[in-house]
Design a protein around this motif. Structure first.
Motif, PDB file in Angstrom:
ATOM      1  N   GLU A 198       0.827  -1.208   0.000  1.00 39.18           N
ATOM      2  CA  GLU A 198       0.000   0.000   0.000  1.00 39.18           C
ATOM      3  C   GLU A 198       0.858   1.254   0.000  1.00 39.18           C
ATOM      4  O   GLU A 198       0.588   2.216  -0.708  1.00 39.18           O
ATOM      5  CB  GLU A 198      -0.921   0.001   1.221  1.00 39.18           C
ATOM      6  N   LYS A 258       3.076   6.448  -5.564  1.00 39.62           N
ATOM      7  CA  LYS A 258       2.929   6.806  -6.963  1.00 39.62           C
ATOM      8  C   LYS A 258       1.609   7.520  -7.228  1.00 39.62           C
ATOM      9  O   LYS A 258       1.529   8.410  -8.070  1.00 39.62           O
ATOM     10  CB  LYS A 258       2.992   5.536  -7.835  1.00 39.62           C
ATOM     11  N   GLN A 259       0.546   7.114  -6.484  1.00 42.87           N
ATOM     12  CA  GLN A 259      -0.769   7.680  -6.773  1.00 42.87           C
ATOM     13  C   GLN A 259      -0.951   9.071  -6.188  1.00 42.87           C
ATOM     14  O   GLN A 259      -1.602   9.922  -6.775  1.00 42.87           O
ATOM     15  CB  GLN A 259      -1.855   6.726  -6.248  1.00 42.87           C
ATOM     16  N   LEU A 261       2.269   1.808  -3.419  1.00 38.09           N
ATOM     17  CA  LEU A 261       1.257   2.249  -4.377  1.00 38.09           C
ATOM     18  C   LEU A 261       0.843   3.705  -4.152  1.00 38.09           C
ATOM     19  O   LEU A 261       0.759   4.498  -5.081  1.00 38.09           O
ATOM     20  CB  LEU A 261       0.027   1.347  -4.290  1.00 38.09           C
TER      21      LEU A 261
END
Lengths: 258, 203
Positions: B50, B56-57, B53
């Protein structure tokens, strides 16, 4: 027959590449070992004792230990840090340009003592030169001498006749001048004015003291830059990266001072 | 590197391959990490996945100073506690972290994302200089602090920026260059010492 585990050499640092967290791989140009690569450990940490002695454009006495792949730098003492160069934007850029040329034109581990001397002398003299452009041309011509690409400027490379004092052409692919009779039908070349030919010949056959005595105008300077740049690019088969930066600077500094 | 992947261990091989792309992690370290994760509770792997991720998000570049941020503009550019007449120029977002840690600087920042390096082919167009000049246009900035690294590329970038910015009538300053705290004088190099002597201050 065992080589000693450590050795010492003078060196000019001509390139650096980051490695891992705090290390660098340095390219050193040395008087008797030619161009060598070496690892410098921890030089990107602020408290590194070596970092200041291993910056680009520094002439140092370097101690190395033989390693499995790369030799490792274990000590370094500055001989000349060329502070006058590093305090000036234009001079730093010129110096980077000549070190890039040295890097491009040499192979690893091939001794070239005259070239080392030329590089050292140029770095030392550059800050005192009146005309930096001429100093660069001088360096380029003598570099070509030392790496085996000395251009033929006295006679036509095709008919071998001495050149007349007229506009003759410099032809990169034959490495020399072509007289007006021979130039048609030959590969692309640079027409050179009589004065440009004279200056090139003079630079090729003189030492540094001549550079400061010569006076040339902007147009002639541009002509020389163009032909030398073209020849170097032909030999390297690629652009000299820092030459583009020199051009940017020339344009912008002019913009800012006027 | 040509290893025969055992079919049953394909998931592990995939992780090892991905991990070894990270800086400083070779195939052996990657293997060690992969097997560690295999044995560790599932919760740990979830959190790690998580975190990667969301990195990057959620993270973008601030459209004003180009620092990394979750919200655009970044908290520093938005804050009304900061002195808007000063901009500190740094090479990397990490440099802001270091400067902010001192707590002494109250102005704004600008991240160049690199330094001019002619031999690497990095010119003035390849780092965020144009964006900086645009920020200086409205005349609200009174001082630009050049905090690029004190190495050849950083110095060159600083000299270049000073040439561009000084004519605009903005004060240009450079971080002091001298001896780092906790070191010894005898190992200092000529350039550092020269500048330390030149920049000495009344004590």
């Amino acid at each position: 027959m065992s080589k000693p585990r450590t050795y010492q050499t003078e060196a000019i640092i001509i390139k650096k590449t980051k490695l891992g967290e705090a290390d660098r791989i340095l390219t050193l140009f040395t008087p008797h070992l030619g161009k060598i690569q070496a690892k410098a450990r921890g030089v990107r940490r602020p408290k590194s004792k070596l970092a200041g002695h291993l910056e680009l454009l520094t002439h140092s006495l370097v101690s190395l230990a033989r390693g499995r792949n790369l030799d490792v730098i274990i000590g370094s003492q500055t001989i000349n840090s060329f502070l006058a160069l590093k305090n000036d934007l234009w001079l730093t850029s010129c110096a980077l340009y000549i070190t890039e040329l040295v890097n491009q034109f040499t192979a690893d581990n091939v001794e070239n003592y005259p070239l080392f001397q030329l590089l050292l002398e140029t770095l030392e003299q550059l800050s005192q030169m009146g005309n930096k452009e001429l100093a660069l041309r001088y360096f380029e011509l003598h570099l070509l001498d030392q790496v085996g690409y000395r251009p033929q400027l006295r006679q036509c490379v095709s008919c071998q006749q001495p050149l007349e004092p007229v506009v003759n052409c410099f032809c990169p692919s034959t490495g020399g001048m072509l007289c007006p009779n021979c130039s048609p039908g030959q590969p692309p070349s640079y027409p050179l004015s009589v004065n440009a030919q004279k200056v090139l010949r003079l630079l090729q056959n003189s030492d540094f003291s001549m550079v400061s005595r010569l006076k040339i105008d902007a147009q002639l300077s541009k002509e020389l830059e163009r032909v030398m740049g073209g020849y170097l690019k032909y030999l390297l088969e690629r652009e000299v990266k820092s030459a583009a930066w020199l051009d940017t600077l020339k344009e912008q500094i002019k913009l800012n001072t006027t | 590197m040509e290893q025969n992947p055992i079919p049953a261990a394909q998931a592990i091989n995939r992780l090892i391959e991905e991990l070894s792309k990270l800086p400083g992690i070779g195939p052996k370290s990657a293997q060690r990490l992969a097997f560690h994760l295999l044995r560790a509770p599932e919760e740990q792997s979830k959190l790690l996945a998580e975190a990667i991720l969301s990195l990057k998000q959620k993270i973008t570049l601030c459209s004003i100073c180009f620092n990394v941020t979750e919200s655009d503009p970044c908290p520093i550019c938005r804050s009304d506690q900061r002195d808007r007449s000063q901009i500190c120029i740094v090479e990397q977002p990490q440099d802001i972290l270091a400067l902010e840690h001192t707590g002494i600087y109250r102005g704004l920042y600008h991240v160049l994302h690199g330094a001019i390096s002619p031999t690497e082919g990095v010119g003035s167009e390849d780092i965020r200089i144009r964006e900086l000049l645009r920020r200086l246009e409205d005349g609200s900035v009174k001082e630009v602090i050049l905090a690029t690294n004190p190495n050849l590329e950083g110095e060159q970038t600083a000299m270049y920026l000073s040439r561009l910015i000084s004519p605009l009538g903005i004060k240009v300053t450079r971080l002091a260059r001298g001896l780092p705290f906790g070191t010894e004088l005898e190992y200092a190099d000529d350039i550092t010492l020269t500048r330390a002597i030149e920049g000495r201050q009344e004590f």
